[in-house]
Design a protein around this motif. Structure first.
Motif, PDB file in Angstrom:
ATOM      1  N   THR A  81      -7.646  -4.285   8.330  1.00 35.26           N
ATOM      2  CA  THR A  81      -6.600  -3.370   8.783  1.00 35.26           C
ATOM      3  C   THR A  81      -6.745  -2.081   7.962  1.00 35.26           C
ATOM      4  O   THR A  81      -7.344  -2.101   6.897  1.00 35.26           O
ATOM      5  CB  THR A  81      -5.203  -3.972   8.574  1.00 35.26           C
ATOM      6  N   LEU A  82      -6.199  -0.980   8.468  1.00 30.62           N
ATOM      7  CA  LEU A  82      -6.557   0.319   7.889  1.00 30.62           C
ATOM      8  C   LEU A  82      -5.419   1.001   7.122  1.00 30.62           C
ATOM      9  O   LEU A  82      -5.380   2.225   7.028  1.00 30.62           O
ATOM     10  CB  LEU A  82      -7.072   1.250   9.004  1.00 30.62           C
ATOM     11  N   GLU A  83      -4.473   0.208   6.548  1.00 32.04           N
ATOM     12  CA  GLU A  83      -3.372   0.886   5.862  1.00 32.04           C
ATOM     13  C   GLU A  83      -3.884   1.697   4.665  1.00 32.04           C
ATOM     14  O   GLU A  83      -4.854   1.330   4.019  1.00 32.04           O
ATOM     15  CB  GLU A  83      -2.262  -0.074   5.411  1.00 32.04           C
ATOM     16  N   ALA A  84      -3.166   2.809   4.439  1.00 30.82           N
ATOM     17  CA  ALA A  84      -3.531   3.754   3.366  1.00 30.82           C
ATOM     18  C   ALA A  84      -4.997   4.180   3.478  1.00 30.82           C
ATOM     19  O   ALA A  84      -5.687   4.342   2.471  1.00 30.82           O
ATOM     20  CB  ALA A  84      -3.231   3.179   1.988  1.00 30.82           C
ATOM     21  N   LEU A  85      -5.431   4.391   4.709  1.00 29.03           N
ATOM     22  CA  LEU A  85      -6.821   4.819   4.940  1.00 29.03           C
ATOM     23  C   LEU A  85      -7.115   6.140   4.221  1.00 29.03           C
ATOM     24  O   LEU A  85      -8.240   6.393   3.798  1.00 29.03           O
ATOM     25  CB  LEU A  85      -7.058   4.967   6.448  1.00 29.03           C
ATOM     26  N   TRP A  86      -6.061   6.981   4.071  1.00 26.47           N
ATOM     27  CA  TRP A  86      -6.225   8.292   3.403  1.00 26.47           C
ATOM     28  C   TRP A  86      -6.760   8.150   1.984  1.00 26.47           C
ATOM     29  O   TRP A  86      -7.367   9.067   1.458  1.00 26.47           O
ATOM     30  CB  TRP A  86      -4.881   9.039   3.404  1.00 26.47           C
ATOM     31  N   LEU A  87      -6.552   6.953   1.380  1.00 28.67           N
ATOM     32  CA  LEU A  87      -6.894   6.745  -0.029  1.00 28.67           C
ATOM     33  C   LEU A  87      -8.200   5.966  -0.170  1.00 28.67           C
ATOM     34  O   LEU A  87      -8.599   5.639  -1.274  1.00 28.67           O
ATOM     35  CB  LEU A  87      -5.743   5.937  -0.643  1.00 28.67           C
ATOM     36  N   ARG A  88      -8.865   5.681   0.956  1.00 26.25           N
ATOM     37  CA  ARG A  88      -9.943   4.695   0.901  1.00 26.25           C
ATOM     38  C   ARG A  88     -11.348   5.237   1.089  1.00 26.25           C
ATOM     39  O   ARG A  88     -12.300   4.487   1.205  1.00 26.25           O
ATOM     40  CB  ARG A  88      -9.655   3.592   1.934  1.00 26.25           C
ATOM     41  N   GLY A  89     -11.476   6.564   1.094  1.00 25.35           N
ATOM     42  CA  GLY A  89     -12.798   7.129   1.250  1.00 25.35           C
ATOM     43  C   GLY A  89     -13.625   6.972  -0.010  1.00 25.35           C
ATOM     44  O   GLY A  89     -13.071   6.645  -1.061  1.00 25.35           O
ATOM     45  N   PRO A  90     -14.933   7.229   0.054  1.00 26.11           N
ATOM     46  CA  PRO A  90     -15.771   7.363   1.249  1.00 26.11           C
ATOM     47  C   PRO A  90     -15.836   6.022   1.986  1.00 26.11           C
ATOM     48  O   PRO A  90     -15.585   4.985   1.393  1.00 26.11           O
ATOM     49  CB  PRO A  90     -17.135   7.735   0.673  1.00 26.11           C
ATOM     50  N   TYR A  91     -16.171   6.078   3.274  1.00 22.82           N
ATOM     51  CA  TYR A  91     -15.922   4.924   4.137  1.00 22.82           C
ATOM     52  C   TYR A  91     -17.141   4.015   4.337  1.00 22.82           C
ATOM     53  O   TYR A  91     -18.268   4.389   4.047  1.00 22.82           O
ATOM     54  CB  TYR A  91     -15.345   5.416   5.469  1.00 22.82           C
ATOM     55  N   LEU A  92     -16.853   2.880   4.881  1.00 17.03           N
ATOM     56  CA  LEU A  92     -17.742   1.721   5.088  1.00 17.03           C
ATOM     57  C   LEU A  92     -17.982   0.997   3.762  1.00 17.03           C
ATOM     58  O   LEU A  92     -17.715   1.528   2.687  1.00 17.03           O
ATOM     59  CB  LEU A  92     -19.066   2.115   5.744  1.00 17.03           C
TER      60      LEU A  92
ATOM     61  N   ALA B 224      -7.053  13.804  17.879  1.00 17.25           N
ATOM     62  CA  ALA B 224      -5.779  13.075  17.940  1.00 17.25           C
ATOM     63  C   ALA B 224      -5.882  11.748  17.178  1.00 17.25           C
ATOM     64  O   ALA B 224      -4.990  11.387  16.402  1.00 17.25           O
ATOM     65  CB  ALA B 224      -5.396  12.829  19.398  1.00 17.25           C
ATOM     66  N   LEU B 225      -6.999  11.056  17.388  1.00 22.25           N
ATOM     67  CA  LEU B 225      -7.206   9.773  16.693  1.00 22.25           C
ATOM     68  C   LEU B 225      -7.187   9.984  15.174  1.00 22.25           C
ATOM     69  O   LEU B 225      -6.529   9.246  14.436  1.00 22.25           O
ATOM     70  CB  LEU B 225      -8.552   9.172  17.141  1.00 22.25           C
ATOM     71  N   LEU B 226      -7.896  11.020  14.733  1.00 18.88           N
ATOM     72  CA  LEU B 226      -7.949  11.335  13.302  1.00 18.88           C
ATOM     73  C   LEU B 226      -6.536  11.621  12.774  1.00 18.88           C
ATOM     74  O   LEU B 226      -6.161  11.155  11.687  1.00 18.88           O
ATOM     75  CB  LEU B 226      -8.857  12.554  13.102  1.00 18.88           C
ATOM     76  N   GLU B 227      -5.758  12.349  13.559  1.00 15.06           N
ATOM     77  CA  GLU B 227      -4.382  12.681  13.151  1.00 15.06           C
ATOM     78  C   GLU B 227      -3.566  11.393  12.985  1.00 15.06           C
ATOM     79  O   GLU B 227      -2.827  11.246  12.016  1.00 15.06           O
ATOM     80  CB  GLU B 227      -3.746  13.597  14.209  1.00 15.06           C
ATOM     81  N   TYR B 228      -3.733  10.467  13.915  1.00 19.45           N
ATOM     82  CA  TYR B 228      -3.018   9.191  13.811  1.00 19.45           C
ATOM     83  C   TYR B 228      -3.475   8.422  12.572  1.00 19.45           C
ATOM     84  O   TYR B 228      -2.654   7.878  11.825  1.00 19.45           O
ATOM     85  CB  TYR B 228      -3.248   8.350  15.083  1.00 19.45           C
ATOM     86  N   LEU B 229      -4.789   8.397  12.336  1.00 18.47           N
ATOM     87  CA  LEU B 229      -5.315   7.634  11.194  1.00 18.47           C
ATOM     88  C   LEU B 229      -4.800   8.194   9.859  1.00 18.47           C
ATOM     89  O   LEU B 229      -4.698   7.471   8.878  1.00 18.47           O
ATOM     90  CB  LEU B 229      -6.846   7.633  11.220  1.00 18.47           C
ATOM     91  N   LYS B 230      -4.435   9.511   9.871  1.00 19.60           N
ATOM     92  CA  LYS B 230      -3.895  10.114   8.642  1.00 19.60           C
ATOM     93  C   LYS B 230      -2.519   9.566   8.299  1.00 19.60           C
ATOM     94  O   LYS B 230      -2.055   9.715   7.174  1.00 19.60           O
ATOM     95  CB  LYS B 230      -3.780  11.641   8.804  1.00 19.60           C
ATOM     96  N   THR B 231      -1.842   8.964   9.269  1.00 21.49           N
ATOM     97  CA  THR B 231      -0.475   8.481   9.013  1.00 21.49           C
ATOM     98  C   THR B 231      -0.450   7.047   8.487  1.00 21.49           C
ATOM     99  O   THR B 231       0.595   6.552   8.082  1.00 21.49           O
ATOM    100  CB  THR B 231       0.368   8.506  10.306  1.00 21.49           C
ATOM    101  N   LEU B 232      -1.572   6.362   8.528  1.00 20.76           N
ATOM    102  CA  LEU B 232      -1.559   4.929   8.186  1.00 20.76           C
ATOM    103  C   LEU B 232      -1.353   4.707   6.687  1.00 20.76           C
ATOM    104  O   LEU B 232      -1.601   5.569   5.885  1.00 20.76           O
ATOM    105  CB  LEU B 232      -2.879   4.278   8.634  1.00 20.76           C
TER     106      LEU B 232
ATOM    107  N   PRO C 290       0.838  -1.205   0.000  1.00 17.25           N
ATOM    108  CA  PRO C 290       0.000   0.000   0.000  1.00 17.25           C
ATOM    109  C   PRO C 290       0.877   1.261   0.000  1.00 17.25           C
ATOM    110  O   PRO C 290       1.968   1.246   0.566  1.00 17.25           O
ATOM    111  CB  PRO C 290      -0.775  -0.109   1.318  1.00 17.25           C
ATOM    112  N   PRO C 291       0.417   2.335  -0.647  1.00 23.36           N
ATOM    113  CA  PRO C 291       1.235   3.549  -0.704  1.00 23.36           C
ATOM    114  C   PRO C 291       1.260   4.273   0.643  1.00 23.36           C
ATOM    115  O   PRO C 291       0.223   4.385   1.299  1.00 23.36           O
ATOM    116  CB  PRO C 291       0.525   4.401  -1.756  1.00 23.36           C
ATOM    117  N   PRO C 292       2.447   4.757   1.071  1.00 22.90           N
ATOM    118  CA  PRO C 292       2.532   5.479   2.342  1.00 22.90           C
ATOM    119  C   PRO C 292       1.770   6.797   2.274  1.00 22.90           C
ATOM    120  O   PRO C 292       1.622   7.377   1.208  1.00 22.90           O
ATOM    121  CB  PRO C 292       4.033   5.731   2.502  1.00 22.90           C
ATOM    122  N   SER C 293       1.316   7.254   3.433  1.00 20.27           N
ATOM    123  CA  SER C 293       0.522   8.483   3.465  1.00 20.27           C
ATOM    124  C   SER C 293       1.393   9.715   3.222  1.00 20.27           C
ATOM    125  O   SER C 293       2.418   9.887   3.860  1.00 20.27           O
ATOM    126  CB  SER C 293      -0.168   8.614   4.816  1.00 20.27           C
TER     127      SER C 293
END
Ligand code: HEC
Ligand code: HEC
Length: 482
Positions: free
Chosen positions: A385-396, A474-482, A300-303
């Motif tokens: 698992t949530l890697e590259a979550l930044w690229l996976r919207g919209p969610y669910l 803070a949680l959102l900030e962390y999720l941006k790094t995945l 997966p591509p890094p954030s």
């Protein structure tokens, strides 16, 4: 000339004619030239998955349809209006990402895995977009493409008198090709598209898919498996397909697909190709195994999102306490299905996959003994698992929640509708930039996602609801790094 000489000359001419006819038939209808690419990525983007003959459209017809029938497309720009992507420097007469351009008799265009498994994204609206191979498509509108092809075939203008001149404005044809297109290829293509349109009529009775979503298994149930229409709605977001070995390292035979309907990577790759129109005759096992290898090993591509290190650290702690159980690599429930009664997200996609579909697919032997045995029925949806979550919207699984920030709010506070039109990352809320829209008066551009439609509900997944605003940030900030 005596009789003997005439006989010899006649036979000679006949042999030449049969030979020439045989050569022509071979050259125009039987010759195979299916490119194999040196690089895995090119193979994924442009290689064949074995559906060219069974489901490929004649290239020249495919090429002129958007010009001749521009009025049947949802917007200007030809196939770009249904979300096809071309890499920089490629002309729109060439294959977009997700198409194999091969010769099986005549040249054909057929979809491959990249049709639905490439994400377009950019951090800033002024940047050139990048294409992330193996991501979930956020642009392609599969149903709109399908409906476009049906509308073309149902249009009286779909005939040789209209299509041949349109083709010859682009590419000169030989006399033989002109005859072939007029009497064979154009009528046969029209017939096949009309049939396909009739087979897809069930989709008109259900909420539309929009970009980045399909109903993945109802076409298989009602088409290939010949089950009768059970009224279910399977609308679901496309999935990322990278790192499948990493999933199995977390949990052996980790369930695949949103509802975990199969546990074998191999079977999912093969059944995906079948679902996209490949058949026993067309499948090349070297290529299929190569695709499987690509998916197993692709990273997966890094954030690229810039984040605040202190906030990220705090967010990681919040994640560990509230989310890790289901989403961390070592989570007790990661890559297991969370039952619907507990999870509460939209139930339709889960209900679409029936025990009857499971059994019929496991016994599917059409043309070949596919050896399927790993289709199963679970309750609920798989916690990924949530890697590259930044690229996976919209969610669910149904793309019902536009951003992660929205997902961390109670269902009533999530947007009831949103406009899906942009491939720019929303670096603040995490997801793609979306606008607001009124489903009763949808705008011409973009797709107005309506969460009140069956299959589109945005409730459930009520985790982290009671966190303080600071912890959520803070949680959102962390999720941006995945
Ligand atoms: C027309 C769109 C489309 C095409 C083409 C397509 N897929 Fe998919 N794929 C999807 C969707 C949508 C899902 C999620 C479906 C679901 O479970 O609801 C998915 C899910 C998957 C998954 C499961 C991922 C996971 O983490 O569980 C794999 C693996 C996969 N596809 C592989 C492939 C392969 C290999 C091909 C080509 C042979 C392919 N797909 C072609 C749309 C497509
Ligand atoms: C009990 C298990 C469980 C817990 C705890 C949990 N989740 Fe989930 N999560 C899931 C499941 C299952 C899904 C898939 C639901 C669906 O698509 O309908 C999901 C989906 C998601 C998605 C969407 C992924 C995508 O590709 O669209 C995100 C983002 C997410 N969870 C974030 C979180 C965060 C952040 C937390 C902690 C506050 C959390 N989850 C807690 C089970 C869990």
């Amino acid at each position: 000339m005596n009789r003997r000489a005439a006989w010899i000359t006649g036979t000679f001419i006949l042999v030449i004619l049969i030979g020439a006819g045989g050569w022509l038939a071979y050259d125009k209808l039987l010759r195979h030239d299916i490119p194999v690419y040196a690089s895995d990525i090119d193979q994924f983007k442009y290689g064949s998955i074995g559906n060219d003959e069974a489901n490929g459209l004649p290239y020249l017809i495919w090429r002129v349809l958007p010009t001749v029938f521009a009025d049947h497309l949802p917007g200007p720009g030809g196939y770009a209006s249904v979300g096809f992507l071309w890499e920089p420097g490629r002309d729109h007469s060439e294959a977009p990402i997700g198409f194999s351009h091969a010769r099986v008799g005549f040249e054909r265009m057929a979809i491959n895995c990249a049709f639905c498994h490439v994400t377009e994204a950019r951090l800033d609206a002024n940047e050139q977009p990048k294409y992330y191979i193996g991501g979930a498509s956020n642009t392609v509108n599969v149903l709109a493409y399908q409906q476009f092809l049906t509308a073309c075939a149902r249009d009286p203008r779909f005939n040789a008198d209209v299509l041949l001149p349109a083709i010859e404005r682009e590419v000169p044809l030989s006399f033989v090709d002109r005859l072939l297109y007029r009497f064979l290829i154009i009528p046969a293509t029209r017939k096949a598209l009309l049939q396909q349109g009739d087979q897809f009529a069930w989709a008109d009775k259900r909420p539309t898919w929009g970009p980045g979503r399909i109903d993945p298994f109802n076409p298989v149930k009602f088409g290939m498996l010949k089950l009768s229409d059970d009224g279910t709605i399977g609308n679901s977001k496309m999935q990322v397909v990278w790192g499948l070995d990493a999933r199995n390292a977390i949990r052996a035979n980790a369930p695949l697909h949103w509802d975990g309907l199969n546990t074998s990577v191999h079977e999912v790759v093969v059944s995906s190709a079948l679902g996209d129109g490949a058949n026993a005759k067309g499948i090349d096992w070297n290529t299929t195994n190569r695709i499987e290898h690509i998916l197993r090993t692709m990273q997966p591509p890094p954030s690229p999102i810039k984040t605040d290190a202190a906030l990220v650290q705090r967010g990681q702690v919040v994640f560990a306490a509230n989310c890790a159980e289901c989403h961390a690599k070592d989570g007790a429930r990661t890559l297991t299905a969370v039952p619907l009664a507990e999870l509460g997200t939209d139930p339709h996609r889960d209900a679409m996959w029936t025990t009857q579909a499971r059994d019929t697919y496991n016994n599917y032997r059409e043309g070949y003994d596919w050896g399927f045995k790993s289709f199963q029925k679970m309750d609920g949806y798989v916690a990924e698992t949530l890697e590259a979550l930044w690229l996976r919207g919209p969610y669910l699984h149904n793309a019902s929640v536009p951003t992660v920030a929205d997902l961390l709010e109670p269902a009533e506070q999530r947007p009831r509708s949103y406009l899906r039109e942009s491939t720019t990352i929303d670096q603040d809320r995490l997801g793609f930039v979306t606008g607001s829209c009124d489903p009763a008066h949808p705008p011409k551009q973009g797709f107005c996602y309506d969460t009140t439609q069956p299959g589109n509900a945005n409730g459930g997944h009520l985790y982290g609801m009671t966190l303080t605003a600071e912890d959520k940030r803070a949680l959102l900030e962390y999720l941006k790094t995945l």
